[in-house]
Write a protein that holds these residues in place. Sequence first.
Motif, PDB file in Angstrom:
ATOM      1  N   ASN A   3      28.757 -14.463  40.349  1.00  0.00           N
ATOM      2  CA  ASN A   3      29.931 -15.232  40.742  1.00  0.00           C
ATOM      3  C   ASN A   3      29.568 -16.400  41.649  1.00  0.00           C
ATOM      4  N   SER A   4      28.451 -16.264  42.404  1.00  0.00           N
ATOM      5  CA  SER A   4      28.056 -17.327  43.328  1.00  0.00           C
ATOM      6  C   SER A   4      27.461 -18.528  42.599  1.00  0.00           C
ATOM      7  N   GLU A   5      27.022 -18.320  41.346  1.00  0.00           N
ATOM      8  CA  GLU A   5      26.424 -19.410  40.593  1.00  0.00           C
ATOM      9  C   GLU A   5      27.498 -20.369  40.098  1.00  0.00           C
ATOM     10  N   LYS A   6      27.186 -21.650  40.145  1.00  0.00           N
ATOM     11  CA  LYS A   6      28.110 -22.671  39.666  1.00  0.00           C
ATOM     12  C   LYS A   6      27.418 -23.537  38.628  1.00  0.00           C
ATOM     13  N   VAL A   8      27.779 -27.434  36.616  1.00  0.00           N
ATOM     14  CA  VAL A   8      28.435 -28.733  36.544  1.00  0.00           C
ATOM     15  C   VAL A   8      28.104 -29.354  35.187  1.00  0.00           C
ATOM     16  N   ASN A  54      32.408 -20.535  35.247  1.00  0.00           N
ATOM     17  CA  ASN A  54      32.064 -20.990  36.603  1.00  0.00           C
ATOM     18  C   ASN A  54      31.809 -22.498  36.697  1.00  0.00           C
ATOM     19  N   LEU A  55      32.527 -23.272  35.891  1.00  0.00           N
ATOM     20  CA  LEU A  55      32.384 -24.734  35.952  1.00  0.00           C
ATOM     21  C   LEU A  55      33.040 -25.257  37.220  1.00  0.00           C
ATOM     22  N   ALA A  56      32.267 -25.993  38.010  1.00  0.00           N
ATOM     23  CA  ALA A  56      32.773 -26.492  39.290  1.00  0.00           C
ATOM     24  C   ALA A  56      33.282 -27.922  39.199  1.00  0.00           C
ATOM     25  N   GLN A  57      32.669 -28.751  38.356  1.00  0.00           N
ATOM     26  CA  GLN A  57      32.993 -30.175  38.343  1.00  0.00           C
ATOM     27  C   GLN A  57      32.488 -30.819  37.054  1.00  0.00           C
ATOM     28  N   LEU A  82      40.938 -29.222  37.110  1.00  0.00           N
ATOM     29  CA  LEU A  82      39.499 -29.201  37.342  1.00  0.00           C
ATOM     30  C   LEU A  82      39.073 -30.600  37.795  1.00  0.00           C
ATOM     31  N   ASP A 109      27.556 -29.234  44.797  1.00  0.00           N
ATOM     32  CA  ASP A 109      28.034 -27.853  44.669  1.00  0.00           C
ATOM     33  C   ASP A 109      26.901 -26.847  44.502  1.00  0.00           C
ATOM     34  N   PRO A 111      24.687 -26.393  42.025  1.00  0.00           N
ATOM     35  CA  PRO A 111      24.817 -25.688  40.745  1.00  0.00           C
ATOM     36  C   PRO A 111      23.495 -25.064  40.300  1.00  0.00           C
TER      37      PRO A 111
END
Length: 405
Positions: A3-6, A8, A54-57, A82, A109, A111
Amino acid sequence: MENSEKVVAVIMLGGPTKGTRFRPLSFNIPKPLFPLAGQPMVHHPISACKRIPNLAQIYLIGFYEEREFALYVSSISNELKLPVRYLKEDKPHGSAGGLYYFRDIIMEDNPSHIFLLNCDVCCSFPLPSMLDAHKRYGGMGTMLVIKVSAESANQFGELVADPTTNELLHYTEKPETFVSDLINCGVYIFTPDIFTAIHDVYINREGRANLRRLSSFEALQSATRTIPVDFVRLDQDILSPLAGKKQLYTYETMDFWEQIKTPGMSLKCSELYLAQFRCTSPDLLASGDGKRSATIVGDVYIHPSAKVHPSAKIGPNVSISANVRVGAGVRLIGCIVLDDVEIKENAVVINSIVGWKSSLGRWSFADGNYNAKLGTTILGEAVTVEDEVVVISCIVLPNKTLNFQ
């Protein structure tokens, strides 16, 4: 994935100094915003990115003016819930150089993985399954590949991959002789180690330039004119040198893939995306039986603001944009009709692109063939085709009137 992995995603847009083959349509709108199947070209890869876990940006990198993308970026960010951000290059840095230029922003972030996509690619973008494969491989990067005919392969980057491990063994860009029918699709996933690989190219290039400076100032000048030190190409400068070193792997797609270089290809790609909507977005496809609404054949997109006469017959593979007016008895097949167009009674449009604010008169006929090199009929902005005029395989510049005189 933890879950901590992101993750981009970066989508390369290019800029106005390129895309000249997309004229006259690119006179009015940046190529990435040209509508395919009723949605901007860049919307399709962005929508695909939404499916990445888990896409952050999402970052859009190009050298168009920021004002040209401000409205779209704001609306798509709100629609997808998003963050989508446009990053403007000061000049072209190459496909890898542009990524490196914004490395600090991309890594904000922290990633674990970075997707890199090209805007002018049309495919189903199997990004989640590609990510799973990449993690199994354990390399620095994974590229999407597809098999094509041996006759067309040399138009793209050809590659050789290990049939068991899928490791990239050899890569060459547009070779003069046949290497493989497996080609690069222009869709990648990397770990942050990609920035180290790009940095090494800079260092090696600067070192060679310094050696040339010591030996010959003229040699240095000719070398820097050819490739600037800060211009790094992903294919020639990264993929080719790292092939066969257990760092790069391939993921083969069995689905559709095309490259959108010309307006004619946009017709083909609009058709492919409309067909994809059957599975991904069936609510975007029109329906009608010719009673209270027009007869719809096959895959058709009609903007809610468009007015289509119930006696018209639309499709297959038609995209109708905002505020279009389609008259009685009109027949549309395999075409893109852009904003504010009027198509009058009994006109026929086949395999054509009708530009913004254009008008086709009664009993007029526009026809093209997107499989021919210059076969597609393209009407630029505000073109008037008068009553009973026939237009076949023509490209018409903006603000022209076609008549019999």
